[in-house]
Write a protein that holds these residues in place. Structure first.
Motif, PDB file in Angstrom:
ATOM      1  N   LYS A  63       0.861  -1.181   0.000  1.00  0.00           N
ATOM      2  CA  LYS A  63       0.000   0.000   0.000  1.00  0.00           C
ATOM      3  C   LYS A  63       0.894   1.226   0.000  1.00  0.00           C
ATOM      4  O   LYS A  63       1.724   1.391   0.885  1.00  0.00           O
ATOM      5  N   THR A  64       0.746   2.050  -1.028  1.00  0.00           N
ATOM      6  CA  THR A  64       1.572   3.250  -1.095  1.00  0.00           C
ATOM      7  C   THR A  64       0.685   4.481  -0.945  1.00  0.00           C
ATOM      8  O   THR A  64      -0.411   4.547  -1.490  1.00  0.00           O
ATOM      9  N   PHE A  65       1.178   5.435  -0.153  1.00  0.00           N
ATOM     10  CA  PHE A  65       0.534   6.743  -0.065  1.00  0.00           C
ATOM     11  C   PHE A  65       1.466   7.722  -0.756  1.00  0.00           C
ATOM     12  O   PHE A  65       2.492   8.091  -0.183  1.00  0.00           O
ATOM     13  N   GLY A  66       1.120   8.110  -1.945  1.00  0.00           N
ATOM     14  CA  GLY A  66       2.032   8.964  -2.692  1.00  0.00           C
ATOM     15  C   GLY A  66       3.312   8.201  -2.961  1.00  0.00           C
ATOM     16  O   GLY A  66       3.303   7.190  -3.656  1.00  0.00           O
ATOM     17  N   THR A  67       4.415   8.676  -2.386  1.00  0.00           N
ATOM     18  CA  THR A  67       5.670   7.967  -2.595  1.00  0.00           C
ATOM     19  C   THR A  67       6.020   7.075  -1.412  1.00  0.00           C
ATOM     20  O   THR A  67       6.929   6.271  -1.476  1.00  0.00           O
ATOM     21  N   ARG A  68       5.273   7.229  -0.309  1.00  0.00           N
ATOM     22  CA  ARG A  68       5.583   6.488   0.902  1.00  0.00           C
ATOM     23  C   ARG A  68       4.940   5.107   0.862  1.00  0.00           C
ATOM     24  O   ARG A  68       3.753   4.974   0.547  1.00  0.00           O
TER      25      ARG A  68
ATOM     26  N   THR B 229     -11.330  -4.455   4.101  1.00  0.00           N
ATOM     27  CA  THR B 229     -11.816  -3.935   2.813  1.00  0.00           C
ATOM     28  C   THR B 229     -12.048  -2.427   2.809  1.00  0.00           C
ATOM     29  O   THR B 229     -12.561  -1.895   1.840  1.00  0.00           O
ATOM     30  N   LEU B 230     -11.688  -1.730   3.881  1.00  0.00           N
ATOM     31  CA  LEU B 230     -11.912  -0.284   3.876  1.00  0.00           C
ATOM     32  C   LEU B 230     -10.931   0.427   2.967  1.00  0.00           C
ATOM     33  O   LEU B 230     -11.210   1.499   2.469  1.00  0.00           O
TER      34      LEU B 230
ATOM     35  N   ARG C 152      -8.052  -0.316  -0.361  1.00  0.00           N
ATOM     36  CA  ARG C 152      -7.631  -1.333  -1.312  1.00  0.00           C
ATOM     37  C   ARG C 152      -6.120  -1.378  -1.392  1.00  0.00           C
ATOM     38  O   ARG C 152      -5.475  -0.348  -1.368  1.00  0.00           O
TER      39      ARG C 152
ATOM     40  N   ARG D 201       8.465  -0.816   9.426  1.00  0.00           N
ATOM     41  CA  ARG D 201       8.575  -0.074   8.172  1.00  0.00           C
ATOM     42  C   ARG D 201       7.787  -0.719   7.046  1.00  0.00           C
ATOM     43  O   ARG D 201       8.257  -0.797   5.911  1.00  0.00           O
TER      44      ARG D 201
ATOM     45  N   ARG E 142       7.256  -3.710   6.390  1.00  0.00           N
ATOM     46  CA  ARG E 142       7.645  -5.055   5.975  1.00  0.00           C
ATOM     47  C   ARG E 142       7.408  -6.044   7.115  1.00  0.00           C
ATOM     48  O   ARG E 142       7.358  -5.680   8.279  1.00  0.00           O
TER      49      ARG E 142
END
Lengths: 245, 257, 237
Positions: C12-17, C52-53, C55, C207, C209
């Motif tokens: 799951k990425t938020f922008g680049t994070r 499921t909240l 994706r 982090r 992982r």
């Protein structure tokens, strides 16, 4: 503490219809309102205060028929600001205790949540209008009397409120998740709802003035307002999924 | 030009590729074309009468009777700028839809930058438009359908940009902003239709008689293409800047790991 | 019989994070998984994807063999979630809250079930009181009852112990062992001791992982303690 050891029974779940879920959500909103009365009281009081401000604003105007042309607009000023207040609150409870999250976790279409919320917002808005609009005329009946067609005012009010509740529910869902939500809702809501407002004011003025104006400019604005309702509610319903997930 | 923009939409190159190589030339071309148009408007195109003035009328503070109005020259800038703003808005709406379909944040970046460019041109349109209204119609503002719709449009663009600043989570921000973009795109035509179709006492429907002479058309086309070039170059420059900033952020993240 | 939870290469990425970075695991039916990790390890993000909240940006999650992305509605029907927020309407009574959610899930004989569940969490006598009059621990108990209304196959807990006094903790533990049968549990926790006590599977995250995943009895307690200390950097309770 009366803890029993028999575990809750297994249940056979049957997937409920969207309509029954819609009813459950709507009943929940109405029940909460009956208990707390927070929406109706705050909106009603606000509408009354707006009327008082109008009283000051019109205090120095000479009485005359021109008032009828202005009053249609004033009435809508009241409706728009009152509905803004209500829309702002409509999601605050859902957000506070994470109830919106709970609803999103339930196996139902997001559109159902939108429609139920829009309906309850519409109901609250209509109730406030039923109280505030006669009150408006009570206070200003000394200035000018509306034409005989005045009861038809219910039509533009209804069509306008449907649109306001529909678009407003989508926008207020957005703004509950946003910093400075009160200002943000107004900033989004008023430009977006402008065409509807414009059409509804035209129809309302026509109803109040009556005569030629009524014949000339009542049907077109009302039809346009209804068109706005249909288009905007469909698009809001469609886009709702993107806003909540 | 618009064509090249369209192609970038599908490819979406990383910053620094061919559109960025192109954009300095495009902005030079834009400046030259706009300047040419400017000179042409004043020296080549003959003055035409502005809005029809029947007999003598008070425009501004002077009585005018079918005077060859110099103020009409603003029209050669007003119209191209307005068209450019619509083009930028159309791109912004297109990217909003693209984002909602794909949920890829780069489309949101594109939508945001297109919207910023649109805001710039919208404000320029408003300013030139106000000058026009002041000297042609004699008032600063009138609730004419076009002006009203344009005001609403500008407000929604401003709301879009303010909304972006109010949300911290990038995915949420992108979703909210795109939804508002789509709603605006549908709302604005309805707004124009409504203000146009409903008869009103204070809203004059201004229609002007007569078409444009070939010189006028050429002049507008020159400024129009020039403005489009400027808009494109601005878009690319901003895009490049934002993409580099994003890349720096991504590199920082990687260094953290 | 399909596995209760199967997570395959989820990111799951938020922008680049990257909040969650390539997590995979399989959890058999009836297991109890505890996810440990420091703040910002991506535990809650992973849990919200399981519920499921949100994706996944990449990868797939199967709950009871159903793809959580493609058929999120049927997945939602078979999970129950207890999160930081109670998800209860303060102006409604405990019973009304449970009935409301039960109806949304299509639970038959919903009133009886609500009363039974409130009985199980020891709040039958307060069922007609508005939730706003409840203490933090009582609210937590009602929200657990809420999560069980639809008889979920998989139950997700996000920090269930935060804000609970020892008594409420005891009630919670009893409740879990009561409803444990056949259900799969996933719990996010800071508290190593509490988490280990209930768990039979452990996932340690840092982090975004997975640092380690496995059955509790196959992991060396000392090694786990060591790993935990390393990732969290603080003392172990």
């Amino acid at each position: 503490m009366s803890r029993t050891t028999d575990t809750p029974l297994k249940v056979e779940r049957k997937h409920p219809s969207s309509f029954s879920q819609y009813k459950v959500l709507l009943t929940k909103d109405l029940l909460r309102e009956v208990r707390t009365k927070e929406m109706l009281v705050s909106m009603g009081v606000y509408a009354l205060l707006v009327i008082v401000v109008f009283g000051v604003a019109l205090g120095f105007a000479a009485p005359g028929t021109d008032f009828l042309e202005v009053s249609g607009g004033l009435l809508w000023v009241m409706v728009v600001f009152t509905s803004l207040l209500g829309l702002n609150r409509s999601f605050s409870v859902e957000k506070e205790c994470g109830c919106l999250e709970g609803l999103l976790l339930a196996p139902m279409d997001r559109g159902v949540i939108f429609l139920a919320k829009a309906t309850s917002n519409l109901i609250f808005l209509l109730i406030v209008e039923v109280i505030a609009v006669p009150l408006f005329w009570l206070f200003f009946s000394s200035v000018a009397l509306p034409a005989e067609t005045a009861p038809l005012i219910a039509l533009p009010l209804l069509v306008g409120s449907v649109g306001i509740a529909g678009v407003g529910t989508l926008l207020s869902t957005i703004t509950t998740n946003v910093k400075g939500k009160d200002v943000m809702l107004a900033l989004l809501f008023i430009p977006v709802v402008f065409p509807l407002l414009y059409a509804c004011v035209a129809a309302t003025v026509a109803v109040l003035v009556g005569g030629d104006v009524m014949a000339e400019s009542f049907a077109t604005p009302l039809a346009l307002a209804a068109l706005y309702d249909v288009v905007m509610i469909l698009i809001s319903w469609f886009l709702y999924d993107f806003v909540v997930s | 030009m618009a064509d090249s923009k369209k192609r970038t939409a599908h490819k979406l190159p990383e910053a620094g590729q061919w559109p960025d190589v192109l954009s300095p030339w495009v902005i030079v071309a834009g400046i030259i074309l706009t300047t040419l148009g400017f000179l042409m408007a004043f020296f080549v195109v003959p003055p035409v009468s502005g809005a029809t003035v029947n007999g003598a009328e008070l425009v501004g503070d002077t009585v005018v009777s079918n005077k060859l109005l110099m103020s009409q020259k603003i029209f050669y800038f007003h119209m191209p700028v307005a068209i450019t703003s619509f083009a930028a808005l159309a791109f912004a709406a297109y990217y909003c839809v693209r984002f909602l379909i794909t949920r890829e944040l780069r489309f949101d970046t594109c939508a945001r930058i297109a919207m910023e460019v649109a805001l710039l041109f919208t404000v320029m349109t408003m300013i030139t438009g106000e000058m026009w209204t002041r000297f042609e119609w004699g008032v600063w503002w009138t609730w004419d359908p076009r002006l009203t719709t344009y005001l609403i449009l500008m407000l929604i663009v401003i709301a879009y940009i303010v909304l972006r600043n109010m949300v911290d989570d990038p995915i949420r921000r992108a979703a909210f902003a795109s939804v508002v973009g789509v709603i605006a795109f549908i709302d604005v035509p309805i707004c124009f239709m409504v203000t146009r179709l409903i008869p009103s006492s204070v809203h004059p429907v201004v229609t002007r008689a007569g078409g444009m002479t070939p010189e006028m058309g050429l002049c507008i086309a020159l400024v129009g293409v020039g403005m489009m070039c400027v808009a494109f170059a601005l878009y690319r420059a901003r895009f490049r800047q934002v993409r580099f900033a994003e890349r720096v952020d991504a590199l920082k993240e990687r260094l953290d790991d | 019989m399909p596995d209760a939870i199967r997570v395959e290469g989820v990111c799951k990425t938020f922008g680049t994070r990257k909040a969650v970075d390539d997590i995979s695991f399989v959890l058999p039916e009836g297991a109890f998984l505890t996810i440990f990790g420091p703040n910002g390890a991506g535990k809650t993000t992973l849990l919200s994807m399981l519920s499921t909240l949100s994706r996944p940006s990449k990868g797939t999650i199967y709950i009871c063999g159903i793809d959580a992305k493609e058929e999120s509605e049927s997945v939602r029907a078979s999970i129950g979630v207890v999160s930081h927020s109670s998800m209860l309407y303060p102006d409604l009574t405990a019973e009304e809250n449970l009935v409301l959610y039960g109806r949304l899930y299509g639970v038959p004989d919903v009133k009886n079930r609500a009363v039974n569940l409130l009985d199980a969490v020891g709040l039958k006598h307060r069922r007609l009181d508005q939730v706003r009059t409840f203490s933090r621990g009582m609210i937590q108990r009602v929200s657990i009852a809420r999560a069980l209304m639809n008889d979920p196959r998989v139950v997700l807990f996000d920090e269930p112990y935060s804000g609970l006094d020892p008594h409420a903790t005891q009630v919670f533990d009893n409740l879990i062992s009561d409803v444990r049968k056949d259900r799969t549990f996933v719990m996010v926790s800071h508290d190593l001791k509490k988490g280990m006590q209930l768990a039979d599977h452990v996932l340690l995250m840092a982090r975004g992982r997975a640092v380690c995943f496995g059955r509790k009895d196959k992991l060396e307690p000392d090694e786990l303690n060591h790993l935990y200390e390393q990732t969290i950097g603080g003392g172990v309770a």
